[in-house]
Motif scaffolding. Structure first.
Motif, short mmCIF file in Angstrom:
data_model
loop_
_atom_site.label_atom_id
_atom_site.label_comp_id
_atom_site.label_asym_id
_atom_site.label_seq_id
_atom_site.Cartn_x
_atom_site.Cartn_y
_atom_site.Cartn_z
N PRO A 182 0.80 -1.23 0.00
CA PRO A 182 0.00 0.00 0.00
C PRO A 182 0.82 1.27 0.00
O PRO A 182 0.31 2.34 -0.36
CB PRO A 182 -0.82 -0.11 1.29
N SER A 183 2.10 1.18 0.41
CA SER A 183 2.96 2.35 0.38
C SER A 183 4.37 1.92 0.02
O SER A 183 4.73 0.75 0.16
CB SER A 183 2.97 3.07 1.73
N ASP A 184 5.17 2.88 -0.45
CA ASP A 184 6.54 2.57 -0.83
C ASP A 184 7.45 2.73 0.37
O ASP A 184 8.42 3.48 0.35
CB ASP A 184 7.00 3.45 -2.00
N SER A 185 7.11 1.99 1.45
CA SER A 185 7.85 2.15 2.69
C SER A 185 7.86 0.84 3.46
O SER A 185 7.71 -0.23 2.88
CB SER A 185 7.23 3.30 3.51
N TRP A 186 7.96 0.91 4.79
CA TRP A 186 8.26 -0.25 5.61
C TRP A 186 7.02 -0.78 6.32
O TRP A 186 5.89 -0.44 5.99
CB TRP A 186 9.38 0.08 6.59
N THR A 187 7.26 -1.63 7.32
CA THR A 187 6.19 -2.39 7.97
C THR A 187 5.10 -1.51 8.57
O THR A 187 3.91 -1.75 8.34
CB THR A 187 6.78 -3.31 9.05
N LEU A 188 5.45 -0.54 9.39
CA LEU A 188 4.43 0.25 10.08
C LEU A 188 3.47 0.96 9.13
O LEU A 188 2.25 0.81 9.28
CB LEU A 188 5.09 1.25 11.04
N LEU A 192 -0.59 0.32 8.92
CA LEU A 192 -1.54 1.41 9.10
C LEU A 192 -2.52 1.47 7.93
O LEU A 192 -3.73 1.65 8.12
CB LEU A 192 -0.79 2.73 9.24
N TYR A 193 -1.99 1.33 6.72
CA TYR A 193 -2.88 1.26 5.55
C TYR A 193 -3.81 0.05 5.63
O TYR A 193 -4.97 0.12 5.22
CB TYR A 193 -2.06 1.20 4.26
N ASP A 214 2.25 10.78 6.02
CA ASP A 214 3.63 10.49 6.36
C ASP A 214 3.84 8.99 6.18
O ASP A 214 3.25 8.19 6.90
CB ASP A 214 3.95 10.89 7.79
N VAL A 215 4.65 8.59 5.20
CA VAL A 215 4.89 7.17 4.96
C VAL A 215 6.24 6.72 5.48
O VAL A 215 6.62 5.57 5.29
CB VAL A 215 4.77 6.81 3.47
N GLU A 216 6.94 7.58 6.16
CA GLU A 216 8.22 7.21 6.77
C GLU A 216 8.09 7.01 8.27
O GLU A 216 8.59 6.05 8.82
CB GLU A 216 9.28 8.28 6.47
N LEU A 217 7.42 7.94 8.93
CA LEU A 217 7.20 7.86 10.38
C LEU A 217 8.53 7.59 11.10
O LEU A 217 8.63 6.71 11.95
CB LEU A 217 6.17 6.77 10.71
N LYS A 218 9.54 8.36 10.76
CA LYS A 218 10.87 8.16 11.34
C LYS A 218 10.94 8.62 12.79
O LYS A 218 11.67 8.05 13.59
CB LYS A 218 11.91 8.93 10.52
N SER A 219 10.20 9.65 13.12
CA SER A 219 10.26 10.20 14.46
C SER A 219 9.64 9.25 15.47
O SER A 219 8.54 8.73 15.25
CB SER A 219 9.52 11.54 14.51
N ASP A 374 -1.03 8.09 -5.30
CA ASP A 374 -0.90 9.34 -4.59
C ASP A 374 0.54 9.53 -4.14
O ASP A 374 1.35 8.60 -4.18
CB ASP A 374 -1.84 9.40 -3.38
N SER A 375 0.85 10.74 -3.71
CA SER A 375 2.20 11.05 -3.23
C SER A 375 2.08 12.04 -2.07
O SER A 375 1.39 13.06 -2.19
CB SER A 375 3.04 11.65 -4.35
N PRO A 376 2.75 11.77 -0.92
CA PRO A 376 3.46 10.52 -0.66
C PRO A 376 2.48 9.40 -0.37
O PRO A 376 1.37 9.66 0.07
CB PRO A 376 4.29 10.86 0.58
N GLY A 377 2.87 8.22 -0.63
CA GLY A 377 1.98 7.10 -0.38
C GLY A 377 2.35 5.91 -1.22
O GLY A 377 3.24 5.15 -0.88
N GLY A 378 1.72 5.76 -2.34
CA GLY A 378 1.96 4.54 -3.07
C GLY A 378 1.33 4.55 -4.45
O GLY A 378 0.92 5.59 -4.92
N TYR A 379 1.25 3.40 -5.01
CA TYR A 379 1.51 2.13 -4.35
C TYR A 379 3.00 1.83 -4.23
O TYR A 379 3.83 2.48 -4.86
CB TYR A 379 0.84 1.00 -5.13
N GLY A 380 3.29 0.79 -3.41
CA GLY A 380 4.65 0.32 -3.27
C GLY A 380 4.92 -0.85 -4.20
O GLY A 380 4.11 -1.23 -5.04
N ILE A 381 6.11 -1.44 -4.03
CA ILE A 381 6.55 -2.54 -4.89
C ILE A 381 5.69 -3.78 -4.64
O ILE A 381 5.18 -4.01 -3.54
CB ILE A 381 8.05 -2.81 -4.65
#
Length: 468
Positions: A182-188, A192-193, A214-219, A374-381
């Motif tokens: 659902p997003s071009d990012s990691w597990t969390l 959430l998606y 926010d698709v990074e949620l680094k903080s 959409d951006s930021p968001g996805g889709y991911g790989i």
């Protein structure tokens, strides 16, 4: 007209009326026909099992009939990804290693991997650090993690020799070959998606209008941590399920402790990145935190025929198939097989659909450019997805464009009268910029079923086909 003729004609009319009455359904029959569920309303139980960090090509790149690795005229895999560490390109290779290193998987590395649709950055996105096997592949300790041409294992793939149960289920039921993370990012963000159709950061955990994508949620402040206060202020699907009195459960590993200090050693749990509902404000407000339960409770409900309408199942870390720390792939497959077998052997099987997928690509190669929504968001790989049900089409490959938004769409269509997580219609509006279930390119999971067919029997598999 003679009286006898009139009487005969009258009898004839009565006979015709009797025939018409006989062939017309009675009101009781009509009511009974209307009560028989049709289409997706034959499904009373939807189960979503989410594993970790595998791309479609890594697990199903050689699956017959699927959109797997590109091939040349001779049928050989026709892929070679630039390898800056070796100075030439690296092709995919088959591996039977139980554990892989994988690669980085976040927004930055996803963009490198995709490389504007060329899908050739999977090695270039690996971190350039001395001692890493992709940088110094001839180290003795690196033998399990490189291919015969010293390829890093992001270029590896498995097949029915390593993951026989996944291949058997895919052959028997439905395999989706255009399921995108659902997003071009990691597990969390993916999880959430999974439950809300969005990944965001909120300035006020009690104000659903204070959130922004926010698709990074680094903080650390953007992430929920066990024992902390709720973090995710926007509205998730369980809010609608609760409003419509639809039962749901989110099942986590038996060792999971959401209220530290736990007073016991924990070696394997479903962390909060795989269990985000515990961090949603509305779940706390609705008093629904108790719907987050353990795997043992899922197994009991399946055996008793008391499964909820909607179930999510996430693994503990050791059986998650996450590269490196997640344990051997066969351990994850054994866990999934036990969860699937429990549903198939349940009295509820006749009205159940099980969806098995992976949350992101884990850095592993895939050749299909993600669709953009959409951006930021996805889709991911692209990631694998298998659907199992008595009404699943047999040996079907679904090539619709799908993502986890399709899971929400099916839940909403089956149990919520088609209501969407739409700020314009929900009772608890939030600031999401897009209703992902309504994206035009999103496919419909209902097409994976044949509700006219007699219900199919379960396919119960040995969880440990390689031995205990």
């Amino acid at each position: 007209m003679p009286r006898r003729s009139v009487f005969v004609a009258f009898l004839s009319v009565l006979a015709v009326i009797a025939v018409v009455i006989a062939i017309l359904p009675s009101p009781a029959t009509e009511r009974k026909q209307q009560q028989v569920p049709q289409g997706i309303f034959k499904l009373d139980h939807l189960i979503f099992i989410v594993q970790e960090n595998r791309s479609f090509d890594h697990y199903f790149g050689t699956f017959p009939g699927a959109n797997g690795f590109p091939r040349d005229a001779a049928g050989n895999i026709d892929v070679c990804v630039p390898n800056p560490y070796l100075g030439h390109c690296s092709p995919p290779y088959h591996t039977n290693e139980p554990i892989q290193l994988g690669g980085r998987h976040n927004d930055v590395h996803s963009n490198i991997d995709i490389d504007n649709g060329k899908m050739d950055g999977f090695i270039r996105s690996l971190v350039d650090v001395e001692g890493r096997c992709w940088k110094e592949p001839t180290q003795p300790a690196c033998a399990p993690y490189v291919g015969p041409q010293l390829q890093p294992d992001v270029m590896s793939y498995m097949d029915q020799r390593e993951i026989p149960n996944y291949w058997s289920l895919a052959k028997h039921f439905v395999l989706a070959d255009r399921m995108f993370a659902p997003s071009d990012s990691w597990t969390l963000p993916s999880h959430l998606y999974l439950v809300s159709g969005w990944s965001a950061q909120c300035t006020d955990p009690h104000d659903p209008m204070s959130c922004s994508s926010d698709v990074e949620l680094k903080s650390p402040q953007a992430q929920y941590h066990y024992g902390g206060e709720p973090t995710y202020a926007w509205t998730d699907i369980t809010n609608l399920l609760d409003e419509h009195h639809v039962s749901w459960r989110y099942y986590v590993d038996d060792q999971t402790c959401m209220s530290p200090p736990c007073g016991r050693p924990i070696t394997n749990q479903s962390g909060p990145v795989k269990n985000p509902l515990a961090g949603f404000t509305d779940v706390h407000e609705n008093g629904s935190l108790g719907n987050i339960m353990f795997h043992r409770q899922y197994l009991k409900s399946a055996a008793n025929g008391t499964l909820p309408s909607v179930s999510w199942i996430v693994p503990g870390h050791h059986n998650s198939e996450h590269p490196v720390g997640g344990g051997p792939v066969r351990t994850g497959m054994a866990f999934v097989t036990r969860m699937v077998n429990a549903a198939m052997q349940s009295p509820d099987w006749g009205s159940t659909a099980i969806f098995l997928t992976w949350d992101d690509w884990g850095g592993f190669y895939d050749h299909v450019p993600p669709a953009f929504v959409d951006s930021p968001g996805g889709y991911g790989i692209r990631v694998p997805m298998i659907m199992m049900s008595p009404y699943a089409k047999s040996g079907y490959i679904d090539s619709q464009t799908l993502s986890f938004d399709a899971f929400l769409k099916l839940i909403e269509d089956r149990f919520l009268g088609g209501e969407r997580l739409d700020p314009a219609t929900i009772s608890r509006p939030d600031s999401r910029p897009l209703v992902r279930e309504n994206v035009p390119i999103l496919g419909d999971l209902a097409h994976e079923f044949d509700f006219s067919q007699p219900p199919r029997p379960p396919l119960v598999l040995d969880p440990t086909p390689f031995g205990p």
